[in-house]
Design a protein around this motif. Structure first.
Motif, PDB file in Angstrom:
ATOM      1  N   ARG A 463       0.832  -1.205   0.000  1.00 62.68           N
ATOM      2  CA  ARG A 463       0.000   0.000   0.000  1.00 62.68           C
ATOM      3  C   ARG A 463       0.872   1.263   0.000  1.00 62.68           C
ATOM      4  NH1 ARG A 463      -5.215   0.681   1.311  1.00 62.68           N
ATOM      5  NH2 ARG A 463      -5.308  -1.396   2.270  1.00 62.68           N
ATOM      6  N   ASP A 464       1.889   1.271   0.848  1.00 58.73           N
ATOM      7  CA  ASP A 464       2.778   2.436   0.895  1.00 58.73           C
ATOM      8  C   ASP A 464       3.494   2.639  -0.428  1.00 58.73           C
ATOM      9  OD1 ASP A 464       2.103   2.950   3.517  1.00 58.73           O
ATOM     10  OD2 ASP A 464       3.747   1.743   4.335  1.00 58.73           O
ATOM     11  N   ASN A 465       3.891   1.545  -1.087  1.00 59.31           N
ATOM     12  CA  ASN A 465       4.580   1.656  -2.368  1.00 59.31           C
ATOM     13  C   ASN A 465       3.656   2.122  -3.481  1.00 59.31           C
ATOM     14  OD1 ASN A 465       7.556   0.673  -2.532  1.00 59.31           O
ATOM     15  ND2 ASN A 465       6.606  -0.703  -1.048  1.00 59.31           N
ATOM     16  N   LEU A 466       2.387   1.769  -3.391  1.00 54.54           N
ATOM     17  CA  LEU A 466       1.446   2.169  -4.434  1.00 54.54           C
ATOM     18  C   LEU A 466       1.021   3.627  -4.282  1.00 54.54           C
ATOM     19  CD1 LEU A 466      -0.877  -0.982  -4.695  1.00 54.54           C
ATOM     20  CD2 LEU A 466       1.155  -0.415  -6.037  1.00 54.54           C
ATOM     21  N   LEU A 467       0.846   4.075  -3.046  1.00 50.94           N
ATOM     22  CA  LEU A 467       0.325   5.423  -2.813  1.00 50.94           C
ATOM     23  C   LEU A 467       1.432   6.459  -2.639  1.00 50.94           C
ATOM     24  CD1 LEU A 467      -2.628   4.627  -0.371  1.00 50.94           C
ATOM     25  CD2 LEU A 467      -2.706   4.977  -2.843  1.00 50.94           C
ATOM     26  N   LEU A 468       2.589   6.049  -2.115  1.00 48.11           N
ATOM     27  CA  LEU A 468       3.718   6.959  -1.889  1.00 48.11           C
ATOM     28  C   LEU A 468       3.295   8.209  -1.112  1.00 48.11           C
ATOM     29  CD1 LEU A 468       5.658   6.795  -5.287  1.00 48.11           C
ATOM     30  CD2 LEU A 468       6.165   5.632  -3.139  1.00 48.11           C
ATOM     31  N   GLY A 469       2.556   7.983  -0.041  1.00 49.59           N
ATOM     32  CA  GLY A 469       2.179   9.080   0.840  1.00 49.59           C
ATOM     33  C   GLY A 469       0.922   9.809   0.439  1.00 49.59           C
ATOM     34  N   ARG A 470       0.386   9.539  -0.727  1.00 49.58           N
ATOM     35  CA  ARG A 470      -0.836  10.206  -1.170  1.00 49.58           C
ATOM     36  C   ARG A 470      -2.063   9.456  -0.667  1.00 49.58           C
ATOM     37  NH1 ARG A 470       2.648  10.857  -5.682  1.00 49.58           N
ATOM     38  NH2 ARG A 470       2.899  13.030  -6.312  1.00 49.58           N
ATOM     39  N   GLN A 471      -3.205  10.085  -0.837  1.00 53.18           N
ATOM     40  CA  GLN A 471      -4.479   9.459  -0.494  1.00 53.18           C
ATOM     41  C   GLN A 471      -5.240   9.139  -1.778  1.00 53.18           C
ATOM     42  OE1 GLN A 471      -5.282   8.603   2.627  1.00 53.18           O
ATOM     43  NE2 GLN A 471      -3.353   9.517   3.361  1.00 53.18           N
ATOM     44  N   ALA A 472      -5.897   7.997  -1.808  1.00 51.57           N
ATOM     45  CA  ALA A 472      -6.689   7.607  -2.977  1.00 51.57           C
ATOM     46  C   ALA A 472      -7.894   6.802  -2.512  1.00 51.57           C
ATOM     47  CB  ALA A 472      -5.846   6.780  -3.952  1.00 51.57           C
ATOM     48  N   PRO A 473      -9.064   7.022  -3.118  1.00 53.59           N
ATOM     49  CA  PRO A 473     -10.254   6.240  -2.756  1.00 53.59           C
ATOM     50  C   PRO A 473     -10.029   4.752  -3.015  1.00 53.59           C
ATOM     51  CG  PRO A 473     -10.840   8.151  -4.097  1.00 53.59           C
ATOM     52  CD  PRO A 473      -9.350   8.027  -4.147  1.00 53.59           C
ATOM     53  N   ARG A 474     -10.713   3.941  -2.237  1.00 50.06           N
ATOM     54  CA  ARG A 474     -10.577   2.492  -2.382  1.00 50.06           C
ATOM     55  C   ARG A 474     -10.957   2.049  -3.783  1.00 50.06           C
ATOM     56  NH1 ARG A 474     -13.684  -2.025   1.417  1.00 50.06           N
ATOM     57  NH2 ARG A 474     -12.886  -3.882   0.302  1.00 50.06           N
ATOM     58  N   GLU A 475     -11.969   2.686  -4.357  1.00 48.29           N
ATOM     59  CA  GLU A 475     -12.420   2.305  -5.686  1.00 48.29           C
ATOM     60  C   GLU A 475     -11.324   2.531  -6.722  1.00 48.29           C
ATOM     61  OE1 GLU A 475     -13.943   4.385  -3.686  1.00 48.29           O
ATOM     62  OE2 GLU A 475     -15.606   3.114  -2.971  1.00 48.29           O
ATOM     63  N   ALA A 516       3.125  -3.996 -10.026  1.00 47.22           N
ATOM     64  CA  ALA A 516       2.986  -3.065  -8.902  1.00 47.22           C
ATOM     65  C   ALA A 516       3.304  -1.636  -9.353  1.00 47.22           C
ATOM     66  CB  ALA A 516       3.899  -3.474  -7.757  1.00 47.22           C
ATOM     67  N   ALA A 517       4.343  -1.484 -10.173  1.00 45.94           N
ATOM     68  CA  ALA A 517       4.702  -0.163 -10.687  1.00 45.94           C
ATOM     69  C   ALA A 517       3.616   0.377 -11.618  1.00 45.94           C
ATOM     70  CB  ALA A 517       6.037  -0.235 -11.419  1.00 45.94           C
ATOM     71  N   ILE A 518       3.014  -0.500 -12.423  1.00 47.41           N
ATOM     72  CA  ILE A 518       1.919  -0.069 -13.308  1.00 47.41           C
ATOM     73  C   ILE A 518       0.714   0.371 -12.481  1.00 47.41           C
ATOM     74  CG2 ILE A 518       0.304  -0.831 -15.092  1.00 47.41           C
ATOM     75  CD1 ILE A 518       2.510  -2.804 -16.002  1.00 47.41           C
ATOM     76  N   THR A 519       0.412  -0.380 -11.423  1.00 44.57           N
ATOM     77  CA  THR A 519      -0.692   0.007 -10.532  1.00 44.57           C
ATOM     78  C   THR A 519      -0.440   1.373  -9.931  1.00 44.57           C
ATOM     79  OG1 THR A 519      -1.029  -2.340  -9.984  1.00 44.57           O
ATOM     80  CG2 THR A 519      -2.040  -0.700  -8.536  1.00 44.57           C
ATOM     81  N   ARG A 520       0.778   1.608  -9.475  1.00 45.19           N
ATOM     82  CA  ARG A 520       1.142   2.896  -8.883  1.00 45.19           C
ATOM     83  C   ARG A 520       0.917   4.027  -9.883  1.00 45.19           C
ATOM     84  NH1 ARG A 520       6.870   2.869  -6.202  1.00 45.19           N
ATOM     85  NH2 ARG A 520       7.535   2.485  -8.341  1.00 45.19           N
ATOM     86  N   ALA A 521       1.233   3.777 -11.154  1.00 43.55           N
ATOM     87  CA  ALA A 521       1.029   4.801 -12.179  1.00 43.55           C
ATOM     88  C   ALA A 521      -0.459   5.028 -12.452  1.00 43.55           C
ATOM     89  CB  ALA A 521       1.746   4.397 -13.464  1.00 43.55           C
ATOM     90  N   LEU A 522      -1.237   3.955 -12.494  1.00 43.52           N
ATOM     91  CA  LEU A 522      -2.660   4.073 -12.831  1.00 43.52           C
ATOM     92  C   LEU A 522      -3.462   4.737 -11.724  1.00 43.52           C
ATOM     93  CD1 LEU A 522      -3.289   0.585 -14.491  1.00 43.52           C
ATOM     94  CD2 LEU A 522      -3.026   2.798 -15.636  1.00 43.52           C
ATOM     95  N   ILE A 523      -3.046   4.571 -10.468  1.00 36.08           N
ATOM     96  CA  ILE A 523      -3.786   5.161  -9.349  1.00 36.08           C
ATOM     97  C   ILE A 523      -3.870   6.680  -9.490  1.00 36.08           C
ATOM     98  CG2 ILE A 523      -3.587   5.667  -6.875  1.00 36.08           C
ATOM     99  CD1 ILE A 523      -2.727   2.802  -6.440  1.00 36.08           C
ATOM    100  N   HIS A 524      -2.841   7.283 -10.066  1.00 34.23           N
ATOM    101  CA  HIS A 524      -2.823   8.738 -10.215  1.00 34.23           C
ATOM    102  C   HIS A 524      -3.720   9.221 -11.353  1.00 34.23           C
ATOM    103  CE1 HIS A 524       0.317   8.953  -7.269  1.00 34.23           C
ATOM    104  NE2 HIS A 524       1.132   8.218  -7.988  1.00 34.23           N
ATOM    105  N   GLN A 525      -4.238   8.297 -12.168  1.00 32.32           N
ATOM    106  CA  GLN A 525      -5.090   8.631 -13.301  1.00 32.32           C
ATOM    107  C   GLN A 525      -4.466   9.727 -14.168  1.00 32.32           C
ATOM    108  OE1 GLN A 525      -9.054   9.517 -11.875  1.00 32.32           O
ATOM    109  NE2 GLN A 525      -9.235   7.587 -10.773  1.00 32.32           N
ATOM    110  N   PRO A 526      -3.268   9.467 -14.689  1.00 39.79           N
ATOM    111  CA  PRO A 526      -2.563  10.506 -15.442  1.00 39.79           C
ATOM    112  C   PRO A 526      -3.133  10.696 -16.845  1.00 39.79           C
ATOM    113  CG  PRO A 526      -1.324   8.472 -15.499  1.00 39.79           C
ATOM    114  CD  PRO A 526      -2.502   8.218 -14.618  1.00 39.79           C
ATOM    115  N   GLU A 527      -2.855  11.862 -17.404  1.00 41.29           N
ATOM    116  CA  GLU A 527      -3.225  12.133 -18.792  1.00 41.29           C
ATOM    117  C   GLU A 527      -2.362  11.304 -19.743  1.00 41.29           C
ATOM    118  OE1 GLU A 527      -5.483  14.524 -20.215  1.00 41.29           O
ATOM    119  OE2 GLU A 527      -6.345  14.434 -18.225  1.00 41.29           O
ATOM    120  N   LEU A 528      -1.063  11.216 -19.421  1.00 36.99           N
ATOM    121  CA  LEU A 528      -0.114  10.526 -20.287  1.00 36.99           C
ATOM    122  C   LEU A 528       0.546   9.397 -19.511  1.00 36.99           C
ATOM    123  CD1 LEU A 528       1.526  10.409 -22.981  1.00 36.99           C
ATOM    124  CD2 LEU A 528       3.171  11.972 -21.892  1.00 36.99           C
TER     125      LEU A 528
END
Length: 582
Positions: A463-475, A516-528
């Motif tokens: 969880r810490d590696n995916l969020l890196l200190g940020r907050q994200a909804p469970r969904e 895990a790295a791809i999940t971390r990127a997708l959680i931020h919902q980036p444009e690119l």
């Protein structure tokens, strides 16, 4: 090392003193009493002995002087205790400032640009070697800054003592302070050797700590190759080199300090012989005056010795600043970088939080990605012609763009330059037609997210590696896990997202690391979304499932730029960017 480089050590030390000048003054105030209080006991002892010989100017009983002597001793003990508190706070503040600024400078560098050692373009600095900078060099600078107040306070005592003793016998007083001149001349003559020995010892320590870091990073490779013996032998060789250089440095420092002490003792011996002769012949010197000279001699000689040690320490501190200058590649303005005033959010000496302004994150407005234009992007690696030259392309919103080409043609370099991980040499980048001046600051979530070939994880929970200190909804987390084909793996783990991944994710497989790295990127919902050959550790079924899910969400949410050689992925790409070796 650039021997022609000039470090203004006085300016740097003064800048650090000014950083928290109130704390510096508080510390200097208490240590001024600690250094100055011995003046009073010396005068009391003189009058006590003069009273016994009926030569005192005061009509007080001997017991009165005894009580005054005990009172001043107790007062000095109290000031020493308080001074230790202020000194500790001051020391920690100075070292924290240097470490904070040094780390800030390193983190602000382009991420893919290797740190260099000693201005040598082909000599990259191993991460383990940074320990020497953050530990040894910072502690030396801390000692030098803190010693300035101690030297000032001891100098105040020495000045007052000089005036008092000179009023009694100026010839003997001059003999006491004469070694200061010899120490200054001696230090100037030994400056080059002091710095050379200290530089060599620091380099030897760097080599040892660097190899330790490399060993821990490459344990598996060492064991597979059966190279344990050779690695240990090399480690022993570096330790022997460090032992020899440290021995030279410490021995030379000890010789300097003993030389200072012997020079002072020689002058002290002459003073004592002269005073004994004056006392014997009863020529203008009382027993109390002689006792005063003897009592002050110990403190004055300590000051003179400390003065010599301080000058040697300052020369050694120059070496530490020079090394850090090489590390951050800044030969001109260290005052605005390494010793720049920064909020540290420390408690003060009374345990209260310092009232420093809170730094709020910079909020930058931006529009959703419609087009990303790259014009004549060029970057050549230092010392070679390898890299990219005049790369031009344009990416449209919601498209899948595949970069492919020869091995070593610069595909990864292109991504790193585009994202600001390597400094842009020539070319321009436009986001919706607007020029991007600093890609390193611009291309961060939620504008873009980057997944390299070899992902890096911290020794924390998933969880810490995916969020890196940020907050994200469970969904959002569950959606990212599904699209990265990582949800089933998480479900099979007893602790789920609370699973500790170990050092650099050692408890995960290569495919799990990448997902895990791809999940971390997708959680931020980036444009690119930028991927660098992310499926190299995945089996065929998982890889196809991953790209099917990514492409299903791509049209609505993401624009994808990926380096890949997969033919089936290239066939479904909206744009193919081919890079071949020049």
């Amino acid at each position: 090392m650039n021997q022609n480089k000039k470090i203004d050590i006085k300016q740097l030390l003064w800048r650090m003193i000014r950083y928290n000048f109130r704390l510096y003054l508080i510390d200097a105030f208490f240590w001024l009493f600690i250094a100055g209080l011995p003046i009073i006991p010396g005068l009391i002892i003189r009058e006590f002995l003069n009273t016994l010989t009926n030569q005192s100017q005061f009509s007080l009983s001997p017991w009165t002087f005894v009580i005054l002597l005990v009172a001043t001793g107790i007062g000095r003990v109290i000031f020493i205790f308080i001074g230790r508190v202020t000194k500790t706070q001051h020391r920690f503040t100075m070292s924290a400032l240097i470490r904070h600024n040094l780390l800030r400078i390193i983190l602000n560098r382009p991420a893919a640009l290797a740190l260099k050692r000693e201005n040598q373009s082909q000599n990259n600095l191993a991460l383990g070697e940074l320990i020497s900078y953050f530990r040894d060099d910072v502690e030396l600078i801390e000692d030098n800054v803190v010693s300035t107040s101690e030297l000032f306070d001891a100098g105040v005592f020495a000045t007052i003592a000089f005036i008092i003793l000179a009023s009694i016998n100026w010839q003997m007083t001059i003999l006491i302070f004469l070694p200061v001149v010899g120490i200054v001349v001696f230090i100037q003559q030994m400056e080059h050797r002091i710095k050379r020995y200290r530089r060599a010892s620091r380099m030897a320590t760097e080599n040892v700590t660097g190899l330790i870091g490399e060993i821990f990073n490459s344990v598996q490779a060492i064991k597979v190759a059966g190279a344990e013996t050779s690695v240990i032998n090399h480690f022993q060789k570096l330790n022997d080199q460090r032992r020899r250089t440290m021995l030279k440095d410490q021995l030379f420092t000890a010789i300097l300090n003993s030389s200072f002490q012997n020079l002072v003792n020689f002058g002290t011996g002459i003073v004592l012989l002269l005073s004994a002769n004056l006392l014997k012949n009863n020529i203008g010197l009382t027993v109390g005056d002689f006792a005063l000279f003897v009592y002050y001699l110990a403190y004055i000689t300590d000051f003179i010795t400390f003065f010599g040690e301080f000058m040697a320490l300052t020369k050694q501190t120059e070496v530490s600043f020079e090394r850090m200058t090489d590390l951050i590649e800044d030969n001109t303005n260290l005052s605005n970088t390494l010793v720049a005033s920064r909020p540290l959010y420390l408690n003060n000496i009374w345990g209260e939080r310092q009232n420093l302004p809170r730094i709020e994150p910079i909020q930058q407005t931006y529009s959703d990605l419609q087009t990303l234009t790259v014009q004549n992007l060029t970057y050549l690696h230092q010392g070679s012609n390898q890299g990219i030259k005049n790369i031009t392309f344009e990416i449209q919103r919601g498209t899948l763009n595949v970069i492919t080409g020869d091995i070593g043609a610069g595909k990864t370099t292109l991504l790193q330059v585009l994202l600001g991980l390597l400094p842009l040499q020539t070319g321009k980048i436009y986001w919706n037609g607007c020029l991007i001046n600093d890609p390193a600051i611009f291309f961060t979530p939620p504008r873009s997210a980057y997944v390299p070939q070899i992902p890096q994880l911290f020794s924390q929970t998933l969880r810490d590696n995916l969020l890196l200190g940020r907050q994200a909804p469970r969904e959002d987390i569950e959606k990212a896990l599904y699209n990265s084909v990582f949800a089933e793996d998480i479900g099979a783990m007893p602790l789920g997202l609370e699973t500790l991944v170990g050092y650099k994710g050692v408890r995960l497989s290569g495919g799990q690391l990448q997902r895990a790295a791809i999940t971390r990127a997708l959680i931020h919902q980036p444009e690119l979304l930028v991927f660098d050959d992310i499926s190299s550790a995945l089996d065929v079924q998982t890889e196809e499932q991953l790209w099917r899910r990514l492409c299903n969400t791509q049209k609505q949410q993401h624009t994808i730029l990926v380096v890949s050689h997969r033919e089936w992925l290239i066939n479904r790409a909206d744009q193919i960017i081919v890079i071949n070796q020049q």
